[in-house]
Design a protein around this motif. Structure first.
Motif, PDB file in Angstrom:
ATOM      1  N   TYR A   1     -44.527 -34.933 -70.832  1.00 42.09           N
ATOM      2  CA  TYR A   1     -43.045 -34.208 -70.885  1.00 42.09           C
ATOM      3  C   TYR A   1     -42.165 -34.784 -70.036  1.00 42.09           C
ATOM      4  N   ASN A   2     -42.668 -35.225 -68.860  1.00 45.23           N
ATOM      5  CA  ASN A   2     -41.608 -35.537 -67.857  1.00 45.23           C
ATOM      6  C   ASN A   2     -40.887 -36.964 -68.102  1.00 45.23           C
TER       7      ASN A   2
ATOM      8  N   LYS B   1     -48.743 -33.525 -69.088  1.00 41.52           N
ATOM      9  CA  LYS B   1     -47.474 -33.366 -68.134  1.00 41.52           C
ATOM     10  C   LYS B   1     -46.607 -34.456 -67.931  1.00 41.52           C
TER      11      LYS B   1
ATOM     12  N   MET C   1     -45.767 -25.438 -66.529  1.00 43.85           N
ATOM     13  CA  MET C   1     -46.309 -26.826 -66.337  1.00 43.85           C
ATOM     14  C   MET C   1     -46.977 -27.113 -65.374  1.00 43.85           C
ATOM     15  N   ARG C   2     -46.536 -26.521 -64.235  1.00 39.87           N
ATOM     16  CA  ARG C   2     -47.109 -26.685 -62.883  1.00 39.87           C
ATOM     17  C   ARG C   2     -48.413 -25.870 -62.832  1.00 39.87           C
TER      18      ARG C   2
END
Length: 118
Positions: free
Chosen positions: A57-58, A54, A43-44
């Motif tokens: 997702y988080n 992202k 993801m990063r």
């Protein structure tokens, strides 16, 4: 692996599989990485255009497996491609409309020209 970044050209599935391959190489050297940390690293590595993805997702309580990450990432990549194509189509339609404008009788494209016959 930490400095790896998705280039946006090769396909996100390929990028994730390459990162997974790096993880497998580390595992063979007794340097195991958890799936959760691998998902974090992947993801990063995604670019700015994946920021909404992202964030989505988080904000979820559930964490994804690598297979789920691949599936969701490919869907997002296809959504972004469709959005880009939609914008291109709109621009092409606008350009085609502008090119199709006609000069009506009595109007001149060159206002400084003298009338014919004088």
């Amino acid at each position: 692996m930490i400095t790896s970044h998705y280039d946006g050209k090769s396909g996100i599935r390929k990028h994730i599989l390459e990162m997974t391959h790096m993880e497998n190489q580390l595992r063979s050297m007794d340097m195991e990485i958890s799936d959760g940390f691998l998902v974090h690293l992947i993801m990063r590595s995604l670019g700015l255009n994946y920021d909404p993805f992202k964030i989505n997702y988080n904000t979820q309580k559930e964490k994804w497996t690598i297979q789920e990450l691949i599936s969701h990432s490919v869907e997002e990549e296809e959504r972004q491609r469709a959005e880009k194509q939609k914008i291109k189509d709109q621009l092409n339609l606008t350009n085609a409309f502008d090119k199709g404008k006609k000069v009506y009788q009595g109007e001149s494209s060159n206002k400084n020209s003298e009338p014919e016959g004088k």
